[in-house]
Design an enzyme around this catalytic site. Structure first.
Site, PDB file in Angstrom:
ATOM      1  CB  VAL A  18       5.507  -3.161   5.766  1.00  0.00           C
ATOM      2  CG1 VAL A  18       5.953  -1.981   6.624  1.00  0.00           C
ATOM      3  CG2 VAL A  18       4.943  -2.669   4.439  1.00  0.00           C
ATOM      4  CD  GLU A 133       5.290  10.167   8.613  1.00  0.00           C
ATOM      5  OE1 GLU A 133       5.531  11.085   9.389  1.00  0.00           O
ATOM      6  OE2 GLU A 133       4.642  10.330   7.560  1.00  0.00           O
ATOM      7  N   GLY A 138       3.547   6.239   2.461  1.00  0.00           N
ATOM      8  CA  GLY A 138       4.655   5.285   2.667  1.00  0.00           C
ATOM      9  C   GLY A 138       5.830   5.927   3.382  1.00  0.00           C
ATOM     10  CB  ILE A 140       6.318  10.857   1.860  1.00  0.00           C
ATOM     11  CG1 ILE A 140       6.582  10.345   0.453  1.00  0.00           C
ATOM     12  CG2 ILE A 140       6.365  12.373   1.914  1.00  0.00           C
ATOM     13  CD1 ILE A 140       5.509  10.766  -0.564  1.00  0.00           C
ATOM     14  N   GLY A 191       3.821  -7.251 -10.994  1.00  0.00           N
ATOM     15  CA  GLY A 191       3.765  -7.111  -9.535  1.00  0.00           C
ATOM     16  C   GLY A 191       3.542  -5.683  -9.053  1.00  0.00           C
ATOM     17  CD  GLU A 194      -1.931  -6.046  -3.590  1.00  0.00           C
ATOM     18  OE1 GLU A 194      -2.018  -7.287  -3.522  1.00  0.00           O
ATOM     19  OE2 GLU A 194      -1.194  -5.371  -2.870  1.00  0.00           O
ATOM     20  CG  ASP A 205      -4.284   2.695  -0.932  1.00  0.00           C
ATOM     21  OD1 ASP A 205      -3.967   2.017   0.047  1.00  0.00           O
ATOM     22  OD2 ASP A 205      -3.512   3.501  -1.477  1.00  0.00           O
ATOM     23  CE  LYS A 209      -1.915   4.749   1.003  1.00  0.00           C
ATOM     24  NZ  LYS A 209      -1.317   4.288  -0.266  1.00  0.00           N
ATOM     25  N   GLY A 306       6.359  -0.282  -0.497  1.00  0.00           N
ATOM     26  CA  GLY A 306       7.602  -1.047  -0.576  1.00  0.00           C
ATOM     27  C   GLY A 306       8.155  -1.326   0.803  1.00  0.00           C
TER      28      GLY A 306
HETATM   29  N1  HSE Z   1      -1.421  -0.179  -2.583  1.00  0.00           N
HETATM   30  C1  HSE Z   1      -0.790   1.055  -2.265  1.00  0.00           C
HETATM   31  C2  HSE Z   1      -0.352   1.766  -3.527  1.00  0.00           C
HETATM   32  C3  HSE Z   1       0.437   0.914  -1.410  1.00  0.00           C
HETATM   33  O1  HSE Z   1      -0.515   1.255  -4.632  1.00  0.00           O
HETATM   34  O2  HSE Z   1       0.145   2.868  -3.397  1.00  0.00           O
HETATM   35  C4  HSE Z   1       0.147   0.728   0.032  1.00  0.00           C
HETATM   36  O3  HSE Z   1      -0.537   1.797   0.570  1.00  0.00           O
END
Ligand code: HSE
Length: 445
Positions: A18, A133, A138, A140, A191, A194, A205, A209, A306
């Site tokens: 990023v 943001e 991401g 959006i 890829g 992870e 994650d 969010k 991304g």
């Molecule tokens: N690891 C997150 C995802 C991306 O798979 O959406 C970064 O927040």
């Protein structure tokens, strides 16, 4: 009066996927920011642990350091962008930058999901802002929409596909009839996932969010620890096939509802009708569905991760701050983001329908004690379907329930697990009442 905009100096900490995107985007569009908006933006100092990143990104040696302290200590820097992720040293970076009067822009959901309240207070005390943001969805522009464009609404529901890795896995399981482990291994090879996929597949994650988005949407305190969290490891190809035959799609959703009994906030695999707009979001894409009392249903779609999509969100935040700074306008200090303190509703009070798949002995009389156990817990069955997936000694039986509380469901589950003919409670998936998400909206009245 001199109308020449003053240069806005940016410190960039982290030059990974990023951070590299941010450096490239700013280098590519710097002249345009100046000619179109009168914003003279400069990366005064960038830091990364790998020295080679500076040359790769065209950052001059005098503007590069391997020590983040050099960035936050630079008195000329107005805005610090933190893109290293994780809680440490990101916390120390925030504290040092905020106390020295620098605005912060960050994509760090792990940090902000847990500690935004304390950090926001620190920002307010120092007359600066935190902008985030890129931390949810991401590229959006959902934080901006909630903070600005939709501010005239009482937000009733935020429901999102907030994790691209799990959406990619579930989409492929759905399209190809594969099991979780198979797709995960392939996603890692390609890829998309992870090497350590825990934060994604176990829902952490997405929980961070949805905590960030619900705090902003409902003007209240929601931290990652308030979010009920369940990942996708137990979702099988059989469950997805069953969902399909019932007219549903399985998605890992972050759901936040502003109910009369408090904030209902959770992340778990969810069955939603195949014709719902979230159901058609496939692959690694993200989407956030928002219901406001005035606007009704809205939907925001885009890349949740991304290099350039996330950099797009970061640079948007930077330019908004830089616009004010470069024209010597006062940047409003962080307002304590939590105008109110709504209670968090316990997941035990959730009332929904459930899909339950049991693996049982394939023998006469097996179902009688099972059905009796449902009845003893007051969980009403709407459908029973035996699958032909066994070896003659065992098989799956799928139960759909009428609306039941999570409290009753979990007690039922414990008793089912202890029943002699039940080999395994293979899956319990909530079937979301998506019509309830829009209840209370006035849009079409
Ligand atoms: N690891 C997150 C995802 C991306 O798979 O959406 C970064 O927040």
């Amino acid at each position: 009066m001199d109308s020449t905009p003053r240069t806005v100096n940016v410190g960039l900490i982290g030059l990974g996927t990023v951070g590299g995107g941010v450096a490239r985007l700013i280098a590519r569009h710097r002249d345009e920011y100046l000619s179109a908006y009168g914003i003279d933006l400069r990366i005064k100092k960038a830091s990364a642990l790998e020295v080679s990143r500076a040359a790769e990104l065209g950052i001059a040696p005098e503007n590069f350091t391997t020590d983040w302290h050099d960035v936050v200590a630079d008195p000329d820097i107005d805005i610090v962008i933190e893109l290293i992720g994780g809680e440490h040293p990101a916390t120390e970076i925030f504290e040092a930058a905020l106390t020295s009067g620098k605005h912060m822009v960050s994509a760090n959901k792990a940090l902000l999901g847990r500690h935004v309240e304390r950090l926001a207070k620190l920002a307010a005390e120092n007359g600066v802002q935190i902008r985030c943001e890129a931390s949810a969805g991401g590229g959006i522009p959902i934080v901006n929409a909630l903070e600005h464009a939709l501010v005239g609404n009482e937000i009733l529901t935020v429901a999102g596909i907030l994790n691209g890795t799990t959406n990619y896995i579930l989409s492929r399981m759905d399209a190809e009839g594969l099991d979780f482990d198979e797709v995960l291994a392939d996603a890692q090879r390609l890829g998309y996932a992870e090497a350590d996929p825990t934060a994604d597949v176990d829902g952490f994650d997405a929980a961070s969010k949805v905590a960030i988005l619900s705090s902003i949407a409902f003007h209240t305190r929601v931290t990652t620890d308030d979010v009920y969290q369940e990942g996708i490891r137990k979702v099988s190809a059989a469950d997805i096939e069953q969902a399909k035959s019932l007219g549903y799609v399985v998605k890992l959703l972050g759901i936040a509802r502003n109910t009369a009994d408090g904030v209902d906030v959770r992340v778990h695999p969810t069955m939603i009708p195949a014709n719902h707009m979230l159901a058609s979001v496939n692959g690694a894409m993200n989407a956030v569905y928002v219901v406001g009392d005035a606007v009704g249903e809205t939907m925001f779609y885009g890349a949740g991760a991304g290099s350039f999509p996330t950099a797009s969100a970061v640079v948007g935040d930077v330019l908004e701050l830089a616009d004010a700074i470069s024209h010597n306008d006062r940047v409003q200090a962080e307002i304590e983001p939590f105008g109110r303190v709504l209670p968090i509703r316990s997941v035990e009070d959730l009332a929904t329908r459930y899909y339950i798949r049991l693996v049982v002995d394939d023998e006469v009389g097996t179902l009688a004690p099972v059905v009796d156990t449902f009845a003893r817990h007051g969980v009403s069955i709407s459908t029973i379907n035996q699958l032909h997936d066994g070896d003659g000694t065992k098989c799956s039986v799928v139960f759909l329930t009428h609306t039941a509380t999570e409290r009753d469901l979990q007690a039922l589950r414990a008793d089912l697990e202890a029943l002699e003919p039940v080999r395994e409670v293979a899956s319990v998936i909530r079937i979301e009442d998506v019509d309830a998400w829009a209840e209370g909206a006035e849009a079409n009245e």
